[in-house]
Design an enzyme around this catalytic site. Structure first.
Site, PDB file in Angstrom:
ATOM      1  N   ASP A  24     -16.111  70.614  38.946  1.00  0.00           N
ATOM      2  CA  ASP A  24     -15.080  71.746  39.397  1.00  0.00           C
ATOM      3  C   ASP A  24     -14.697  72.473  37.873  1.00  0.00           C
ATOM      4  O   ASP A  24     -13.966  71.677  37.263  1.00  0.00           O
ATOM      5  CB  ASP A  24     -13.797  71.108  39.957  1.00  0.00           C
ATOM      6  CG  ASP A  24     -13.092  72.020  40.696  1.00  0.00           C
ATOM      7  OD1 ASP A  24     -12.932  73.204  39.996  1.00  0.00           O
ATOM      8  OD2 ASP A  24     -12.491  71.887  41.707  1.00  0.00           O
ATOM      9  N   SER A  79      -6.716  73.155  46.934  1.00  0.00           N
ATOM     10  CA  SER A  79      -6.605  74.023  45.804  1.00  0.00           C
ATOM     11  C   SER A  79      -5.021  74.170  45.763  1.00  0.00           C
ATOM     12  O   SER A  79      -4.217  73.376  45.352  1.00  0.00           O
ATOM     13  CB  SER A  79      -7.573  75.247  45.905  1.00  0.00           C
ATOM     14  OG  SER A  79      -7.327  75.761  44.534  1.00  0.00           O
ATOM     15  N   HIS A  89     -15.861  73.703  42.872  1.00  0.00           N
ATOM     16  CA  HIS A  89     -14.714  73.896  43.567  1.00  0.00           C
ATOM     17  C   HIS A  89     -14.770  74.131  45.125  1.00  0.00           C
ATOM     18  O   HIS A  89     -13.755  74.213  45.868  1.00  0.00           O
ATOM     19  CB  HIS A  89     -13.746  75.123  42.787  1.00  0.00           C
ATOM     20  CG  HIS A  89     -12.378  75.090  43.133  1.00  0.00           C
ATOM     21  ND1 HIS A  89     -11.572  73.877  42.624  1.00  0.00           N
ATOM     22  CD2 HIS A  89     -11.418  75.717  43.755  1.00  0.00           C
ATOM     23  CE1 HIS A  89     -10.226  74.264  43.222  1.00  0.00           C
ATOM     24  NE2 HIS A  89     -10.225  75.203  43.932  1.00  0.00           N
TER      25      HIS A  89
END
Length: 198
Positions: free
Chosen positions: A152, A103, A183
Site C-alpha cells: 500500500d 481508508s 490500497h
C-alpha cells in the site's frame, strides 16, 4: 453529522447488531451499505456521509497533505461523530455495536475508538493510516480486525503493524490480515471480514 444514510435490514429486531459504515475518500454513504447487508445479514446499518470536501471528494476530516492530518479538525469531527453514534445507538444498546471503515473512514473510526473506547464492541479497519501515536486507553472489551495491503503506497506495512500493536498493547483482541497488493480491497480481505463478523 449533516447527512447520513440509514436503512434497517428487513426483519431486524431492536436488539439486532448495529453496524456503522464509514466510506473512503471520494466515496459516500452507499459505498459499503449493500456489502454490509451481505456480510452481516439481519444487522441494522448506519452509514454517515463525510461532510468535508477535498476538491469535491468527500472525507470525514481535513488534511494538509497526503498522510498529514489537521489534528484540530480531526478532534472536532471525532467528537461530532461520537455524538452522532451515541444518538443512533439510543437508550437501549443493541446486542453488538460494530464499526467498519475503509481508508479515511477507517481513520475516523479508529480515532473514535482512541477517544471513546466504550462505543464499539468490534471494529473492522480496512487500510487505515494513523500517522501519530494515540494515547493509551482501555480497549479490553474490543475486538479489532485490521486489513491492509503489503504494498500500500498510502499506509506502509510497518505503520499498519504499529497500529495493530497499539490495539494489542491496550487490551483489544486484535487480528491483522495482509494481502499482497496495495490500497485496493481484495476478495481475501472480504473473506477475513466475513469470518470476523461471524
Amino acid at each position: 453529522m449533516s447527512q447520513y444514510h440509514f436503512r434497517s435490514a428487513d426483519g431486524a429486531s431492536a436488539d439486532a447488531p448495529l453496524i456503522f459504515l464509514f466510506h473512503g475518500t471520494g466515496g459516500d454513504e452507499n459505498q459499503f451499505f449493500d456489502l454490509a447487508g451481505q456480510l452481516l445479514p439481519g444487522a441494522r446499518r448506519v452509514a454517515p456521509r463525510g461532510d468535508v470536501s477535498e476538491h469535491g471528494a468527500l472525507r470525514y476530516f481535513k488534511r494538509t497533505g497526503e498522510g498529514v492530518y489537521d489534528l484540530a479538525d480531526l478532534a472536532l469531527r471525532t467528537d461530532a461523530m461520537a455524538a452522532f453514534i451515541r444518538e443512533q445507538i439510543g437508550a437501549k444498546r443493541p446486542s453488538k455495536v460494530i464499526g467498519l471503515g475503509y481508508s479515511n473512514g477507517a481513520n475516523i473510526l479508529a480515532n473514535v475508538q482512541f477517544n471513546f473506547p466504550d462505543l464499539f464492541d468490534a471494529s473492522v479497519l480496512m487500510h487505515p493510516l494513523i500517522p501519530f501515536t494515540p494515547a493509551p486507553v482501555d480497549l479490553t472489551k474490543a475486538e479489532v480486525l485490521i486489513t491492509a495491503g503489503r504494498r500500500d503506497p498510502m499506509a506502509s506495512a510497518p505503520v499498519t503493524e504499529g497500529l495493530a500493536q497499539y490495539f494489542e498493547a491496550n487490551g483489544a483482541a486484535t487480528k491483522l490480515v495482509f494481502h499482497e497488493g496495495g490500497h485496493e480491497v481484495r476478495q481475501e480481505e472480504l473473506i477475513a471480514i466475513q469470518q470476523f463478523l461471524a
